[in-house]
Design an enzyme around this catalytic site. Structure first.
Site, PDB file in Angstrom:
ATOM      1  N   CYS A   1       0.808  -1.072   0.032  1.00  0.00           N
ATOM      2  CA  CYS A   1       0.015  -0.113  -0.054  1.00  0.00           C
ATOM      3  C   CYS A   1       0.954   1.314  -0.046  1.00  0.00           C
ATOM      4  O   CYS A   1       1.458   1.595  -1.056  1.00  0.00           O
ATOM      5  CB  CYS A   1      -0.990  -0.076   1.140  1.00  0.00           C
ATOM      6  SG  CYS A   1      -2.552   1.063   1.108  1.00  0.00           S
TER       7      CYS A   1
ATOM      8  N   HIS B   1      -3.130  -5.246   1.663  1.00  0.00           N
ATOM      9  CA  HIS B   1      -2.507  -5.202   2.844  1.00  0.00           C
ATOM     10  C   HIS B   1      -2.420  -7.042   3.138  1.00  0.00           C
ATOM     11  O   HIS B   1      -3.290  -7.481   4.032  1.00  0.00           O
ATOM     12  CB  HIS B   1      -3.432  -4.736   4.019  1.00  0.00           C
ATOM     13  CG  HIS B   1      -3.269  -3.197   4.033  1.00  0.00           C
ATOM     14  ND1 HIS B   1      -2.275  -2.761   4.851  1.00  0.00           N
ATOM     15  CD2 HIS B   1      -3.725  -2.418   3.246  1.00  0.00           C
ATOM     16  CE1 HIS B   1      -2.196  -1.318   4.474  1.00  0.00           C
ATOM     17  NE2 HIS B   1      -3.123  -1.187   3.494  1.00  0.00           N
TER      18      HIS B   1
ATOM     19  N   GLU C   1      -0.691  -8.328   5.343  1.00  0.00           N
ATOM     20  CA  GLU C   1      -0.224  -8.661   6.650  1.00  0.00           C
ATOM     21  C   GLU C   1      -1.818  -8.700   7.411  1.00  0.00           C
ATOM     22  O   GLU C   1      -1.873  -9.112   8.521  1.00  0.00           O
ATOM     23  CB  GLU C   1       0.430  -7.374   7.350  1.00  0.00           C
ATOM     24  CG  GLU C   1      -0.173  -6.319   7.375  1.00  0.00           C
ATOM     25  CD  GLU C   1      -0.414  -5.384   6.146  1.00  0.00           C
ATOM     26  OE1 GLU C   1      -0.326  -5.968   5.077  1.00  0.00           O
ATOM     27  OE2 GLU C   1      -0.728  -4.243   6.458  1.00  0.00           O
TER      28      GLU C   1
HETATM   29  N1  GLN Z   1      -3.892   6.431   1.015  1.00  0.00           N
HETATM   30  C1  GLN Z   1      -2.270   6.014   1.642  1.00  0.00           C
HETATM   31  C2  GLN Z   1      -1.226   6.919   1.004  1.00  0.00           C
HETATM   32  O1  GLN Z   1      -1.620   7.578  -0.342  1.00  0.00           O
HETATM   33  C3  GLN Z   1      -1.906   4.591   1.600  1.00  0.00           C
HETATM   34  C4  GLN Z   1      -3.178   3.987   2.301  1.00  0.00           C
HETATM   35  C5  GLN Z   1      -2.527   2.857   2.919  1.00  0.00           C
HETATM   36  O2  GLN Z   1      -1.314   2.357   3.138  1.00  0.00           O
HETATM   37  N2  GLN Z   1      -3.366   1.851   3.620  1.00  0.00           N
HETATM   38  O3  GLN Z   1      -0.187   6.962   1.465  1.00  0.00           O
END
Ligand code: GLN
Length: 194
Positions: A80, A169, A171
């Site tokens: 992410c 994610h 994890e």
């Molecule tokens: N929206 C976050 C970003 O742009 C990422 C979201 C996340 O890691 N769950 O950094």
């Protein structure tokens, strides 16, 4: 024992450490420069807020040493926000962080409302659960980077050399496919050093 460092300045690092410990991998938190004094066989960049992590990485003087390690072939898993940190390009012109992976990402790509959802999708030939939280997706894959998974026609996982990036994610689910792919890179890396 493998020693995997998890960037622990912000975000979902505790969940990654819990998975590594469950898998019997030596995990340690990276919060400050001296945390990099020992050996390191792999790096996890967790989810969180990429802009905040980017700022903390440079404030804490972790940016350059970590970039050097990745450039030199240290296996890395970015999930992410961690995927955003690895991307060479961010849609909209925002400055990249490490920029070590030849991918372009779009932040908060599913919009505010649809940003968080769960699904099952093919990853490296296997169906796995995926949870997205205000997730990015990949809008371009270049060079030797390759697509590992797509959801709704959008690229949600990619790899390049020993760098592995997922918009979701892993994890937060019990499935360990993504971690095993990362840990395979870690053991290959350890073999290559010997
Ligand atoms: N929206 C976050 C970003 O742009 C990422 C979201 C996340 O890691 N769950 O950094």
């Amino acid at each position: 024992m493998m020693r995997v460092g998890v960037l622990a300045v912000q975000g979902a690092f505790a969940e990654h450490i819990a998975v590594l410990e469950r898998l019997g991998v030596g995990a340690f938190e990276i919060r400050k420069l001296s945390d990099l004094d020992g050996s390191i066989d792999g790096l996890i960049l967790p989810g969180g807020e990429s802009t905040v992590m980017k700022k903390l990485l440079s404030d804490l003087e972790l940016f350059l040493p970590l970039k050097k390690l990745i450039d030199e072939g240290l296996p890395v898993l970015g999930t992410c926000a961690g995927m955003i940190l690895l991307a060479r390009e961010i849609d909209g012109g925002e400055a990249p962080c490490f920029g070590t992976m030849d991918i372009t990402v779009r932040r908060n790509a599913y919009g505010r409302q649809l940003g968080s959802f769960a699904c099952t999708e093919r990853f490296d030939g296997k169906e796995i659960p995926m949870r997205f939280i205000r997730a990015p997706y990949v809008t371009r894959v270049g060079g030797s980077a390759e697509i590992l998974s797509e959801h709704d026609g959008k690229i949600v996982a990619a790899r390049q050399g020993r760098q592995l990036a997922a918009a979701f994610h892993p994890e937060l689910d019990d499935d360990t496919t993504v971690f095993y792919m990362f840990l395979k890179n870690v053991s290959d890396y350890i073999d290559s050093k010997e």
